[in-house]
Design an enzyme around this catalytic site. Sequence first.
Site, short mmCIF file in Angstrom:
data_model
loop_
_atom_site.label_atom_id
_atom_site.label_comp_id
_atom_site.label_asym_id
_atom_site.label_seq_id
_atom_site.Cartn_x
_atom_site.Cartn_y
_atom_site.Cartn_z
N TYR A 1 -1.76 -0.50 11.16
CA TYR A 1 -1.94 -1.17 9.86
C TYR A 1 -0.78 -0.84 8.93
CZ TYR A 1 -3.31 -1.58 4.98
OH TYR A 1 -3.31 -1.86 3.62
N LYS B 1 2.26 -3.23 7.37
CA LYS B 1 2.49 -3.42 5.93
C LYS B 1 3.92 -3.03 5.57
CE LYS B 1 -0.15 -4.56 3.16
NZ LYS B 1 -0.60 -5.90 2.68
N THR C 1 0.81 -1.22 0.00
CA THR C 1 0.00 0.00 0.00
C THR C 1 0.85 1.27 0.00
OG1 THR C 1 -1.48 1.28 1.44
CG2 THR C 1 -0.12 -0.31 2.53
N ASP C 2 0.27 2.34 -0.54
CA ASP C 2 0.96 3.65 -0.49
C ASP C 2 0.98 4.23 0.92
OD1 ASP C 2 -1.72 4.39 -0.24
OD2 ASP C 2 -1.64 5.97 -1.75
N GLU C 3 0.19 3.63 1.85
CA GLU C 3 0.17 4.16 3.23
C GLU C 3 1.53 4.04 3.91
OE1 GLU C 3 -2.91 3.49 5.93
OE2 GLU C 3 -4.46 3.80 4.45
P1 NAD Z 1 -10.00 -7.12 2.48
O1 NAD Z 1 -9.99 -6.78 3.93
O2 NAD Z 1 -11.21 -6.85 1.67
O3 NAD Z 1 -9.71 -8.69 2.31
C1 NAD Z 1 -8.70 -9.34 3.04
C2 NAD Z 1 -8.85 -10.85 2.80
O4 NAD Z 1 -7.80 -11.52 3.49
C3 NAD Z 1 -10.17 -11.41 3.33
O5 NAD Z 1 -10.73 -12.29 2.40
C4 NAD Z 1 -9.76 -12.16 4.60
O6 NAD Z 1 -10.60 -13.25 4.91
C5 NAD Z 1 -8.35 -12.61 4.24
N1 NAD Z 1 -7.52 -12.83 5.43
C6 NAD Z 1 -7.31 -11.97 6.47
N2 NAD Z 1 -6.52 -12.55 7.38
C7 NAD Z 1 -6.18 -13.78 6.90
C8 NAD Z 1 -5.38 -14.83 7.39
N3 NAD Z 1 -4.73 -14.75 8.56
N4 NAD Z 1 -5.24 -15.95 6.64
C9 NAD Z 1 -5.89 -16.06 5.43
N5 NAD Z 1 -6.69 -15.10 4.94
C10 NAD Z 1 -6.83 -13.96 5.65
O7 NAD Z 1 -8.72 -6.43 1.89
P2 NAD Z 1 -8.50 -5.69 0.50
O8 NAD Z 1 -8.98 -4.31 0.61
O9 NAD Z 1 -8.99 -6.57 -0.59
O10 NAD Z 1 -6.90 -5.62 0.47
C11 NAD Z 1 -6.15 -6.70 -0.08
C12 NAD Z 1 -4.67 -6.35 0.00
O11 NAD Z 1 -4.41 -5.15 -0.70
C13 NAD Z 1 -4.17 -6.10 1.43
O12 NAD Z 1 -2.89 -6.67 1.54
C14 NAD Z 1 -4.10 -4.58 1.54
O13 NAD Z 1 -3.10 -4.20 2.45
C15 NAD Z 1 -3.75 -4.21 0.12
N6 NAD Z 1 -4.20 -2.87 -0.31
C16 NAD Z 1 -5.52 -2.50 -0.16
C17 NAD Z 1 -5.94 -1.27 -0.64
C18 NAD Z 1 -7.37 -0.81 -0.51
O14 NAD Z 1 -7.67 0.34 -0.83
N7 NAD Z 1 -8.29 -1.64 -0.07
C19 NAD Z 1 -5.01 -0.40 -1.26
C20 NAD Z 1 -3.69 -0.81 -1.39
C21 NAD Z 1 -3.30 -2.06 -0.92
O1 DAU Z 2 -4.03 4.06 0.63
C1 DAU Z 2 -4.26 2.68 0.54
C2 DAU Z 2 -5.07 2.24 1.75
O2 DAU Z 2 -6.39 2.73 1.54
C3 DAU Z 2 -5.10 0.73 1.95
O3 DAU Z 2 -3.80 0.28 2.25
C4 DAU Z 2 -6.05 0.33 3.07
O4 DAU Z 2 -6.15 -1.08 3.13
C5 DAU Z 2 -7.42 0.92 2.78
O5 DAU Z 2 -8.28 0.65 3.86
C6 DAU Z 2 -7.31 2.42 2.55
O6 DAU Z 2 -6.95 3.10 3.78
P1 DAU Z 2 -7.61 4.50 4.19
O7 DAU Z 2 -7.50 4.71 5.62
O8 DAU Z 2 -7.13 5.59 3.27
O9 DAU Z 2 -9.11 4.16 3.74
P2 DAU Z 2 -10.53 4.45 4.41
O10 DAU Z 2 -11.56 4.06 3.39
O11 DAU Z 2 -10.65 3.85 5.76
O12 DAU Z 2 -10.53 6.02 4.57
C7 DAU Z 2 -10.34 6.87 3.44
C8 DAU Z 2 -10.36 8.30 3.94
O13 DAU Z 2 -11.68 8.61 4.39
C9 DAU Z 2 -9.46 8.54 5.14
O14 DAU Z 2 -8.91 9.86 5.04
C10 DAU Z 2 -10.40 8.46 6.34
C11 DAU Z 2 -11.70 9.00 5.77
N1 DAU Z 2 -12.93 8.43 6.36
C12 DAU Z 2 -13.05 7.08 6.42
C13 DAU Z 2 -14.17 6.51 6.98
C14 DAU Z 2 -14.31 5.00 7.05
C15 DAU Z 2 -13.95 9.26 6.81
O15 DAU Z 2 -13.83 10.50 6.72
N2 DAU Z 2 -15.06 8.70 7.36
C16 DAU Z 2 -15.22 7.35 7.48
O16 DAU Z 2 -16.26 6.90 8.01
#
Ligand code: NAD
Ligand code: DAU
Length: 338
Positions: free
Chosen positions: A150, A154, A125-127
């Site tokens: 988190y 990562k 992730t970019d975080e």
């Molecule tokens: P998600 O939370 O929707 O899904 C996570 C999946 O991993 C689920 O199916 C869960 O059951 C499985 N899981 C969790 N713990 C586990 C374990 N111990 N063993 C086996 N399976 C397990 O997540 P997502 O949003 O699809 O993110 C997927 C990946 O991409 C993550 O590594 C996250 O850090 C990365 N990522 C997410 C975002 C985003 O915006 N959502 C952005 C950049 C990177």
């Molecule tokens: O940047 C990549 C990341 O993006 C991934 O690595 C993470 O897995 C993914 O969850 C996401 O993280 P963020 O914290 O950026 O996403 P989130 O959707 O939780 O929040 C996005 C922005 O919105 C953040 O600035 C917090 C704000 N927010 C979020 C929620 C849930 C609100 O203002 N209100 C809310 O209720």
Amino acid sequence: MKWLVTGGAGFIGSCFVRTALTEGWADRIINVDKLTYAGNIENLEPIAHHPAYGFVQADICDADVMEELFAREAPDAVIHFAAESHVDRSIHSPAPAIYTNLNGTFTLLEAARRSKVARFVHVSTDEVYGSIEPPHEADENYPLRASSPYSASKAGSDLLALSYFTTYGLNVSVTRASNNYGPYQFPEKLIPLMISNALDDKPLPVYGDGQQIRDWLYVEDHCRAIRSVLEKGAPGEICNIGGNCSLPNLEVVRRILRATGKPETLITRVADRPGHDRRYALSSAKLTRETGWEPAMSFDRGLEATVEWYRHNSQWIRHVKSGEYRQFYELNYSNRTV
Ligand code: NAD
Ligand code: DAU
């Protein structure tokens, strides 16, 4: 080619599995998922009976099970999505993120090393770059400044994955993507939460002043980028994946209200997230240069498609909003009123 995908029942992993099987990217895909609150087998319904698909319910932290699985399946590549992915949950309760994101990645790297897997893509992730002052943007050499449990977990797992290239020669790539959105995203994240609340005429809780900036990437674009890295990425390298669409949260929420036809009076300002990163910004120039990948979906079209999906999948939303969801919602939002 046989691919082992972890976390394939989650939001991004399931998009990857559905797209890969539908478009014939691999001969066989084994999805390993623990099915936590975020993993949902319904996300895979469209390909559940595909002859090239296999599912194993398992915890990636279980070394014996992973060892046995890798020996039995002998995958050509691992694409590692499984993680505890929600920042707010990692703030309320850090242990699961540390456990899965660090120990789980370690266990998989060990299994891959021992069974001599030819390719390992660690999805990150970019975080990990933390908050970035304008006008700067992070390239792959930007320092790591993780803010939440988190993002720290990562960042740690990224370093661990890269160390397996340096020390053992495991063919690892690390991808760092910006905020994803699209169908099947669990409604704890900004966009699906706001869409689902808007459709139910519930308040839309905006943290702090809502001027925090995120870069939005449509989930299918992310999955195509991962495939490009898997097939063309140089060993031991990091690749950023951005959507080229930076927007303040409040603007995103306003666009959701327009797309759902709901009034701005639903917007509710609530207390800010502790340690909230103000701005993410990253350059994907390296990925475009090396693989030709670019995001294809505009934000407005992607948002429209996402709103339509949630509108037509109210049963999916009802299922995922189980008792556990309500408990977390209470915990996260009850003390935030300002
Ligand atoms: P998600 O939370 O929707 O899904 C996570 C999946 O991993 C689920 O199916 C869960 O059951 C499985 N899981 C969790 N713990 C586990 C374990 N111990 N063993 C086996 N399976 C397990 O997540 P997502 O949003 O699809 O993110 C997927 C990946 O991409 C993550 O590594 C996250 O850090 C990365 N990522 C997410 C975002 C985003 O915006 N959502 C952005 C950049 C990177
Ligand atoms: O940047 C990549 C990341 O993006 C991934 O690595 C993470 O897995 C993914 O969850 C996401 O993280 P963020 O914290 O950026 O996403 P989130 O959707 O939780 O929040 C996005 C922005 O919105 C953040 O600035 C917090 C704000 N927010 C979020 C929620 C849930 C609100 O203002 N209100 C809310 O209720």
